[in-house]
Design a protein around this motif. Sequence first.
Motif, short mmCIF file in Angstrom:
data_model
loop_
_atom_site.label_atom_id
_atom_site.label_comp_id
_atom_site.label_asym_id
_atom_site.label_seq_id
_atom_site.Cartn_x
_atom_site.Cartn_y
_atom_site.Cartn_z
N SER A 98 0.83 -1.21 0.00
CA SER A 98 0.00 0.00 0.00
C SER A 98 0.86 1.26 0.00
O SER A 98 0.59 2.22 -0.74
N GLU A 99 1.91 1.26 0.82
CA GLU A 99 2.79 2.43 0.88
C GLU A 99 3.53 2.65 -0.44
O GLU A 99 3.71 3.80 -0.88
N ASP B 159 1.04 4.14 -2.95
CA ASP B 159 0.69 5.52 -2.58
C ASP B 159 1.83 6.48 -2.86
O ASP B 159 1.61 7.64 -3.26
N SER B 160 3.07 6.04 -2.64
CA SER B 160 4.21 6.92 -2.89
C SER B 160 4.39 7.20 -4.38
O SER B 160 5.00 8.21 -4.75
N GLN C 213 -2.45 8.96 -2.53
CA GLN C 213 -3.25 8.16 -1.60
C GLN C 213 -4.43 7.52 -2.33
O GLN C 213 -5.54 8.05 -2.37
N GLU D 186 -6.03 1.03 -0.11
CA GLU D 186 -6.57 0.66 1.21
C GLU D 186 -6.21 -0.81 1.46
O GLU D 186 -6.66 -1.69 0.72
#
Length: 371
Positions: free
Chosen positions: A209-210, A213-214, A218, A221
Motif C-alpha cells: 500500500s505504501e 501511494d508513494s 493516496q 486501502e
Amino acid sequence: MRNFLRKFLIGTVLASILLSVPGTPVLAYARIKDIAKVQGVRSNQLVGYGLIVGLAGTGDSNKSDFTLQSIANVLKSFGVMIDSSQFQTKNAAAVMVTAQLPAFAKPGDTIDITVSSMGDAKSLQGGTLLQTPLRAANGAVYAVGQGSLATGGYVAGSNGSSQQKNFTTAGNIPNGAIVEKDVPTQFGSRDRITLSLSQPDFTTASRISEAIDSRFGQITEAKDPGTVIVNVPYNYSADMVGFIAAVEELPVTPDNSAKVVINEKTGTVVIGNNVTIDEVAVAQGGLTVRISRQTDVSQPPPFSNGNTVVTTQTNVNVQEQPAGLIVLPAASSVSSVVRALNAVGATPRDVIAILQAIKAAGALHADLQIM
C-alpha cells in the motif's frame, strides 16, 4: 587430519542447505507482480476422457471393460457396428486428459495437455490421442485435444528382463489442444482493482500500500493481510492495462514469519532469515554398538579318535564417542546459528535433532515445520 576433513565437509554441506547472511541482513526486493496478483485473473482447469491408439501391443487388456466400450462407441460414430467382445484392445488405451486454460485465452489459441492412463496399459509410448473434448467444472467444452503423445521415457526388454526410464503411462502433447471458447474475465472496473497477496501478511500488505501511494498518491486501502484495494486514478481510467503494469513493476520488500523447514527424508534443513535463538547448551555425541561373529574349527590331536567341532564366538564391542558440550549464545541472525551448529560438529541429520530439541526447550523463536 580426519577431524579437519570432517568439519570441512560438514561446513560445506550446511553452507549449501542453510541460508547464511553475515552481518546485517540484506533485504531482498520483489516486484508486486511476483508476490501478488490482480483478483479475477486466474486460470481454469479442464479435464476430458479419451482414447490413445497406435500402441505397439502395450495398451489396455480385455479386462478393462470401459476401454472396450469406448472403442465400440468410437467405431459406432463412424458407422462401424461391432461387438466389443470380438476384438482385442492391446493397441489402444483409455486415458484422462487434463489441461490448464490460461486467463484471457481466446478461441483458436493452443494449450498444452497432459495424458494419463486409466487402465492397465504398460506404456503409452508412440500413441496418438483421438479428438477429446475438454470440459470445465460447469460441464461446458472449452477446448478440444488431439495429437501424438510424448512420454519422455521408454520400456524395453525381452525374455523376462526389461529396462525402464521415467514413467511411460503418462505424457504430454505440447500445443495439443485448441481453445474453442473463452472464459469472460473481470479483473476490475474503471474505478478500482483488488490485489491478492500470494502469502497473506500484515507487514507485506502495508508495504504494498505504501509503495503504490508513494507513486500515485493516496489511492490504496489495505483491507486485510491478503487484500489491497487500489482506486484507479482518473488519468488512468482509459488505460487500465498501463496502470496495472505500472503497479506490478513497483519494488516491495516482502516480510515473512521466522520459520525453520526440515525434510527428514532427505536430511535437508532450511533456516529463514528472521530465526533467532536464546542462549542454550547443546551436547552432541553418539553410541556405537558392533556385534560380530567368528567361526572357529577345533581339530582333535592325531590318532585321538576325536571329532572336528565347529564353534562360533560372538564379540560385542561398544564405543561411545565423547559428547561435545557447547553453549550456543543468544543469536540474532542466521549466520550466528550456523556458526554455532558448526562448532558442535553436527551433521545435517544431527542438526535436525538439535533444532527440534532447541524448539522443545523454548529457545528457538521460529515456526518449526517438518515435511
